[in-house]
Design a protein around this motif. Structure first.
Motif, PDB file in Angstrom:
ATOM      1  N   LYS A  33       0.829  -1.202   0.000  1.00 10.32           N
ATOM      2  CA  LYS A  33       0.000   0.000   0.000  1.00 10.32           C
ATOM      3  C   LYS A  33       0.866   1.255   0.000  1.00 10.32           C
ATOM      4  N   MET A  34       1.935   1.246   0.772  1.00  9.45           N
ATOM      5  CA  MET A  34       2.862   2.373   0.802  1.00  9.45           C
ATOM      6  C   MET A  34       3.466   2.605  -0.581  1.00  9.45           C
ATOM      7  N   MET A  35       3.904   1.526  -1.220  1.00  6.22           N
ATOM      8  CA  MET A  35       4.503   1.630  -2.551  1.00  6.22           C
ATOM      9  C   MET A  35       3.495   2.201  -3.538  1.00  6.22           C
ATOM     10  N   GLU A  36       2.248   1.751  -3.414  1.00  5.12           N
ATOM     11  CA  GLU A  36       1.209   2.174  -4.336  1.00  5.12           C
ATOM     12  C   GLU A  36       0.896   3.665  -4.217  1.00  5.12           C
ATOM     13  N   LEU A  37       0.959   4.186  -3.011  1.00  4.11           N
ATOM     14  CA  LEU A  37       0.577   5.578  -2.773  1.00  4.11           C
ATOM     15  C   LEU A  37       1.738   6.559  -2.883  1.00  4.11           C
ATOM     16  N   LEU A  38       2.941   6.066  -3.129  1.00  2.00           N
ATOM     17  CA  LEU A  38       4.078   6.970  -3.292  1.00  2.00           C
ATOM     18  C   LEU A  38       3.824   7.945  -4.439  1.00  2.00           C
ATOM     19  N   VAL A  39       4.193   9.198  -4.227  1.00  2.00           N
ATOM     20  CA  VAL A  39       4.029  10.186  -5.296  1.00  2.00           C
ATOM     21  C   VAL A  39       5.148  10.041  -6.331  1.00  2.00           C
TER      22      VAL A  39
ATOM     23  N   ASP B  75      10.193  -8.762 -10.543  1.00  2.00           N
ATOM     24  CA  ASP B  75      10.597  -9.942  -9.778  1.00  2.00           C
ATOM     25  C   ASP B  75      11.878 -10.520 -10.379  1.00  2.00           C
ATOM     26  N   GLY B  76      12.307 -11.672  -9.895  1.00  2.00           N
ATOM     27  CA  GLY B  76      13.561 -12.262 -10.345  1.00  2.00           C
ATOM     28  C   GLY B  76      13.553 -12.741 -11.781  1.00  2.00           C
ATOM     29  N   ASN B  77      12.376 -12.718 -12.433  1.00  2.00           N
ATOM     30  CA  ASN B  77      12.260 -13.097 -13.838  1.00  2.00           C
ATOM     31  C   ASN B  77      11.974 -11.894 -14.730  1.00  2.00           C
ATOM     32  N   CYS B  78      12.203 -10.703 -14.194  1.00  2.00           N
ATOM     33  CA  CYS B  78      11.982  -9.446 -14.935  1.00  2.00           C
ATOM     34  C   CYS B  78      10.519  -9.217 -15.295  1.00  2.00           C
ATOM     35  N   LYS B  79       9.615  -9.765 -14.481  1.00  2.00           N
ATOM     36  CA  LYS B  79       8.191  -9.514 -14.681  1.00  2.00           C
ATOM     37  C   LYS B  79       7.716  -8.466 -13.664  1.00  2.00           C
ATOM     38  N   VAL B  80       6.808  -7.612 -14.107  1.00  2.00           N
ATOM     39  CA  VAL B  80       6.325  -6.508 -13.271  1.00  2.00           C
ATOM     40  C   VAL B  80       5.397  -7.049 -12.192  1.00  2.00           C
ATOM     41  N   ILE B  81       5.697  -6.711 -10.924  1.00  2.00           N
ATOM     42  CA  ILE B  81       4.816  -7.120  -9.823  1.00  2.00           C
ATOM     43  C   ILE B  81       4.178  -5.907  -9.137  1.00  2.00           C
ATOM     44  N   ILE B  82       4.740  -4.726  -9.344  1.00  2.00           N
ATOM     45  CA  ILE B  82       4.133  -3.491  -8.848  1.00  2.00           C
ATOM     46  C   ILE B  82       4.332  -2.407  -9.904  1.00  2.00           C
ATOM     47  N   TRP B  83       3.291  -1.641 -10.155  1.00  2.00           N
ATOM     48  CA  TRP B  83       3.321  -0.505 -11.099  1.00  2.00           C
ATOM     49  C   TRP B  83       2.401   0.547 -10.499  1.00  2.00           C
ATOM     50  N   ASN B  84       2.983   1.501  -9.748  1.00  4.20           N
ATOM     51  CA  ASN B  84       2.113   2.356  -8.948  1.00  4.20           C
ATOM     52  C   ASN B  84       1.418   3.444  -9.761  1.00  4.20           C
ATOM     53  N   ARG B  85       0.513   4.160  -9.084  1.00  5.73           N
ATOM     54  CA  ARG B  85      -0.318   5.138  -9.787  1.00  5.73           C
ATOM     55  C   ARG B  85       0.501   6.279 -10.375  1.00  5.73           C
ATOM     56  N   ALA B  86       1.546   6.674  -9.644  1.00  7.01           N
ATOM     57  CA  ALA B  86       2.411   7.738 -10.165  1.00  7.01           C
ATOM     58  C   ALA B  86       3.106   7.288 -11.446  1.00  7.01           C
ATOM     59  N   CYS B  87       3.438   6.004 -11.537  1.00 10.34           N
ATOM     60  CA  CYS B  87       4.048   5.453 -12.748  1.00 10.34           C
ATOM     61  C   CYS B  87       3.026   5.442 -13.883  1.00 10.34           C
TER      62      CYS B  87
ATOM     63  N   ALA C  31      13.821  -9.298  -6.199  1.00  8.00           N
ATOM     64  CA  ALA C  31      13.069  -8.208  -6.828  1.00  8.00           C
ATOM     65  C   ALA C  31      13.981  -6.994  -6.957  1.00  8.00           C
ATOM     66  N   VAL C  32      13.614  -6.086  -7.845  1.00  8.06           N
ATOM     67  CA  VAL C  32      14.320  -4.810  -7.995  1.00  8.06           C
ATOM     68  C   VAL C  32      13.289  -3.693  -8.063  1.00  8.06           C
ATOM     69  N   VAL C  33      13.501  -2.680  -7.232  1.00  9.79           N
ATOM     70  CA  VAL C  33      12.616  -1.513  -7.208  1.00  9.79           C
ATOM     71  C   VAL C  33      13.232  -0.408  -8.061  1.00  9.79           C
ATOM     72  N   GLU C  34      12.483   0.085  -9.033  1.00  7.91           N
ATOM     73  CA  GLU C  34      12.962   1.192  -9.869  1.00  7.91           C
ATOM     74  C   GLU C  34      12.079   2.410  -9.640  1.00  7.91           C
ATOM     75  N   THR C  35      12.702   3.534  -9.282  1.00 12.55           N
ATOM     76  CA  THR C  35      11.981   4.795  -9.116  1.00 12.55           C
ATOM     77  C   THR C  35      12.416   5.761 -10.210  1.00 12.55           C
ATOM     78  N   LEU C  36      11.503   6.660 -10.584  1.00  7.45           N
ATOM     79  CA  LEU C  36      11.717   7.544 -11.721  1.00  7.45           C
ATOM     80  C   LEU C  36      11.419   8.992 -11.342  1.00  7.45           C
ATOM     81  N   ARG C  37      12.233   9.887 -11.832  1.00  9.03           N
ATOM     82  CA  ARG C  37      11.977  11.321 -11.655  1.00  9.03           C
ATOM     83  C   ARG C  37      12.006  12.003 -13.009  1.00  9.03           C
TER      84      ARG C  37
END
Length: 330
Positions: free
Chosen positions: A24-30, A37-49, A140-146
């Motif tokens: 939930k925290m990840m999802e609500l991040l601005v 995941d470890g197979n390069c498949k998307v497991i989270i794609w938040n609203r800001a993304c 998993a790998v978390v990628e953030t974007l600005r």
């Protein structure tokens, strides 16, 4: 626990309550964020993304198609490179790259992205942080974007102000000096010829007196365009000062430089810019050409001096002509 539509759950050795809170925290991040995941498949794609890319979470969750949100042609994201253990390839894909911490596992890069869905290029600063499992492998790998597009464009504008002539939009004297030094060193390394043209508008004061300063400015702009139109991709045209222009011609022989100079002289003459408001006496240019095969014992200033001397000779011989070093005027 209620499943959120924008995430695909993984089983972690933690309580369901903690897991749900983290998601939930990840999802609500601005900050735009996605997780692979470890197979390069998307497991989270938040609203800001979603807002940044124009791509909804349901389109990419569980897939490896996230690259389509950023690029028109297939290429890995920074998170992909981390998952695949290909961080050594980062320098091939990004001009700006580095680490956020001393451990070196939090990577940061910057680059232009096509952003096909939103239809406009954006300059993104990207961070990627791996998440390790109990056995030390990446789970998993978390990628953030600005989005730094505005800042990047402002930087480019400032750089252009520092290197471009405000009137003609050609390179300015500072850019000319820097480029000549760089091209001299490259020619020295590759043992190639380097040519230089010095181009001066004949009797420009007479034109200025007849047409005023605004007319004189327009004249210089027209001539700048004529000179630039004869250049190859690697050539540089600069406003050297006042009504004088300089042209750097990498890997060009003296004969080739003379051909370019004659094309410039002819192109300016064809502009038919009248020196006076009435009359058929048109603006012309005189050009001095010089070529050097750089050596450790020579310097770029000698090339400039030789071209200047040739230019003076062209002026002395009657203007509207080109001159080569130690040769008859053409």
């Amino acid at each position: 626990m209620t499943s959120h539509p924008n995430v695909q759950h993984l089983e972690y050795p933690q309580s369901e309550q903690q897991h749900g809170f983290a998601i939930k925290m990840m999802e609500l991040l601005v900050i735009p964020t996605f997780v692979l995941d470890g197979n390069c498949k998307v497991i989270i794609w938040n609203r800001a993304c979603e807002r940044l890319t124009g791509v909804s979470a349901y389109e990419v969750l569980g897939t490896s198609d996230h690259w389509r949100s950023f690029y028109s042609e297939a290429r890995p994201t920074l998170a992909d490179l981390v998952v695949q253990g290909r961080t050594a390839d980062i320098h091939k894909l990004y001009t700006q790259h580095g680490h956020r911490n001393d451990a070196g596992n939090n990577l940061c890069v910057e680059n232009w992205c096509d952003m096909p869905r939103v239809g406009r290029r954006r300059y993104l600063a990207v961070d990627a942080s791996p998440i390790y499992g109990g056995d030390g492998s990446i789970v998993a790998v978390v990628e953030t974007l600005r989005d730094m597009t505005d800042e990047k464009r402002a930087q480019i504008a400032l750089e252009q102000l520092a290197t471009r002539d405000g009137l003609t939009s050609l390179a300015n004297r500072r850019c000319f000096d820097d480029t000549l030094r760089a091209e001299w060193q490259r020619a020295l390394r590759q043992q190639q010829a380097l040519s230089l043209l010095m181009v001066d508008v004949d009797n420009f004061k007479e034109y200025n007196d007849a047409h005023g300063h605004l007319g004189g400015d327009e004249c210089l702009q027209r001539i700048a365009g004529a000179v630039a139109s004869e250049m190859r991709a690697n050539d540089l045209v600069a406003r050297y000062g006042g009504e004088e222009f300089a042209v750097i011609l990498p890997n060009q022989s003296l004969k080739g430089a003379a051909i370019v100079a004659e094309r410039i002289r002819s192109r300016v003459e064809q502009l038919q810019l009248p020196k006076r408001k009435q009359g058929r006496d048109y603006v012309t240019v005189s050009i001095g050409a010089a070529t050097a095969l750089p050596s450790p014992a020579s310097s770029p200033s000698q090339l400039v001096a030789t071209a200047d001397t040739a230019l003076y000779r062209a002026k002395h011989m009657g203007r509207n002509r080109i001159s080569l070093p130690d040769t008859d005027t053409i």
